[in-house]
Enzyme design. Structure first.
Site, mmCIF file in Angstrom:
data_model
loop_
_atom_site.group_PDB
_atom_site.id
_atom_site.type_symbol
_atom_site.label_atom_id
_atom_site.label_comp_id
_atom_site.label_asym_id
_atom_site.label_seq_id
_atom_site.Cartn_x
_atom_site.Cartn_y
_atom_site.Cartn_z
ATOM 1 N N SER A 136 1.120 -0.827 -0.470
ATOM 2 C CA SER A 136 -0.086 -0.363 -0.012
ATOM 3 C C SER A 136 0.620 1.519 -0.211
ATOM 4 O O SER A 136 2.220 1.786 -0.845
ATOM 5 C CB SER A 136 -0.969 0.127 0.855
ATOM 6 O OG SER A 136 -1.844 0.877 0.930
ATOM 7 N N ASP A 217 -9.728 -4.691 -5.091
ATOM 8 C CA ASP A 217 -9.405 -3.401 -3.969
ATOM 9 C C ASP A 217 -10.279 -2.569 -3.257
ATOM 10 O O ASP A 217 -10.945 -1.847 -3.986
ATOM 11 C CB ASP A 217 -8.155 -2.822 -4.371
ATOM 12 C CG ASP A 217 -7.041 -2.741 -2.915
ATOM 13 O OD1 ASP A 217 -7.795 -1.790 -2.144
ATOM 14 O OD2 ASP A 217 -5.896 -2.126 -3.593
ATOM 15 N N HIS A 255 -7.757 -5.656 -0.278
ATOM 16 C CA HIS A 255 -6.893 -4.824 0.184
ATOM 17 C C HIS A 255 -5.657 -5.604 1.667
ATOM 18 O O HIS A 255 -4.446 -5.826 1.025
ATOM 19 C CB HIS A 255 -6.756 -3.791 0.640
ATOM 20 C CG HIS A 255 -5.840 -2.324 0.902
ATOM 21 N ND1 HIS A 255 -5.129 -1.866 -0.450
ATOM 22 C CD2 HIS A 255 -5.123 -1.595 1.786
ATOM 23 C CE1 HIS A 255 -4.415 -0.948 -0.228
ATOM 24 N NE2 HIS A 255 -4.078 -1.020 1.104
#
Length: 334
Positions: A136, A217, A255
């Site tokens: 991320s 995601d 995610h």
């Protein structure tokens, strides 16, 4: 010769010297330009060094050392200790991990100083190029280091990112309506931070960039082709963008699981680390699509560990720092 003529000749000579010097700078090889250490850090070196932990024989292992960079809201322990760190240690693969200030919730321009220092530290310990695995924000922020601290470009072989917020997220629009953490503002689509990061080339020669992402995601959004945030497209680096659904069409990874236990993401990351250049999806066996988590993740503690990740991520977003505007760009980035 009168004074005016003498002055004119000295001035002409000075201009000529400056012109030649400028031409010499323009003619410098890329390696000389890349050695530029960039701006001075605002954080003391001792503080930056205390944020890096390493394990394994960085200099002597036949496997390339990996620097782990966690995602927003997380520490390396929460993000990696029960998955990648554990598996890398079992493989004899040396690794370092960097803790970002405030669980990665503060100004990313400060957090990146920790990353740039960690790159230099890991590289110095290894005495050779290193790899990076980031999740991320942790997959995106090393690029800021490579952009503004050019010497770090010579220290990286592979930059592998899992669901990196390279071009921001639309989900931050809603999150920041009532204020949000500085780093969330900066990861919002169209932020000044991301505009600066992505201006000019996105990648640099000599580095292999493998960007791994999931179409499902819910945090870095949208992340489905052709409008996905994670892919990189410009620059002189070697680029491979891989949506995990291109390997496993029915894959539903979200995610946080992408950054911790996803078997397709792991297979691609290891493929990049263990082969020249980027990951190659054609080398990933179809059997990976049948795995729930990647090999080495303990099923008996999986729910407990993933539950901690969920709990801390939610707590940080609700109770973490809250500001009502994006931090100003540092002078060197304006």
């Amino acid at each position: 010769m009168n004074t005016r003529t003498s002055f004119a000749r000295r001035l002409t000579g000075a201009v000529a010297a400056l012109t030649l010097a400028g031409a010499g700078l323009l003619a410098l090889p890329t390696s000389a330009v890349a050695a530029d250490p960039g701006p001075a850090f605002s954080v003391p070196d001792a503080t930056l060094d205390a944020a890096v932990t390493c394990q394994g024989d960085l200099a002597g292992s036949t496997l390339t050392p990996v620097l782990l960079v966690p995602g927003t809201t997380l520490t390396p322990e929460l993000n990696f200790s029960w998955n990648y760190e554990k598996v890398f240690t079992a493989q004899g693969r040396p690794w370092c991990a960097v803790t970002l200030p405030g669980n990665g919730m503060l100004d990313i321009q400060v957090a990146v100083e920790y990353v740039a220092r960690a790159i230099r530290t890991t590289y110095a310990k290894a005495g050779r190029k290193i790899d990076i695995l980031g999740f991320s924000q942790g997959g995106m922020v090393p690029r800021w280091s490579l952009k503004y601290w050019p010497d770090t470009r010579t220290m990286i072989d592979d930059l592998v990112s899992l669901d990196a917020s390279n071009h921001g997220t639309q989900s931050a629009q809603l999150i920041c309506l009532l204020g949000c953490a500085p780093s969330v503002w900066q990861q919002k689509s169209g932020s000044r931070f991301l505009t600066a990061l992505n201006s000019g080339q996105e990648t640099y020669a000599g580095i292999s960039y493998t960007q791994i992402y999931t179409a499902t995601d819910e945090v870095v959004f949208p992340n489905f082709d052709p409008v996905a945030s994670s892919p990189l497209r410009t620059g002189d680096g070697t680029i491979r963008n891989v949506q995990v659904q291109s390997i496993c069409p029915l894959h539903l990874s979200e995610h946080l699981s992408m950054g911790t236990t996803d078997p397709v993401g792991y297979a691609l990351a290891l493929d990049a680390f263990d082969n020249p250049g980027t990951a190659d999806p054609s080398r990933i066996p179809a059997s990976v699509c049948l795995q729930l988590v990647f090999p080495g993740v303990d099923y008996t503690t999986y729910l407990q560990n993933f539950g901690k990740v969920l709990a801390v991520a939610g707590q940080q977003l609700i109770l973490g720092p809250r500001v009502f505007g994006e931090p100003a760009l540092a002078p060197y980035a304006r």
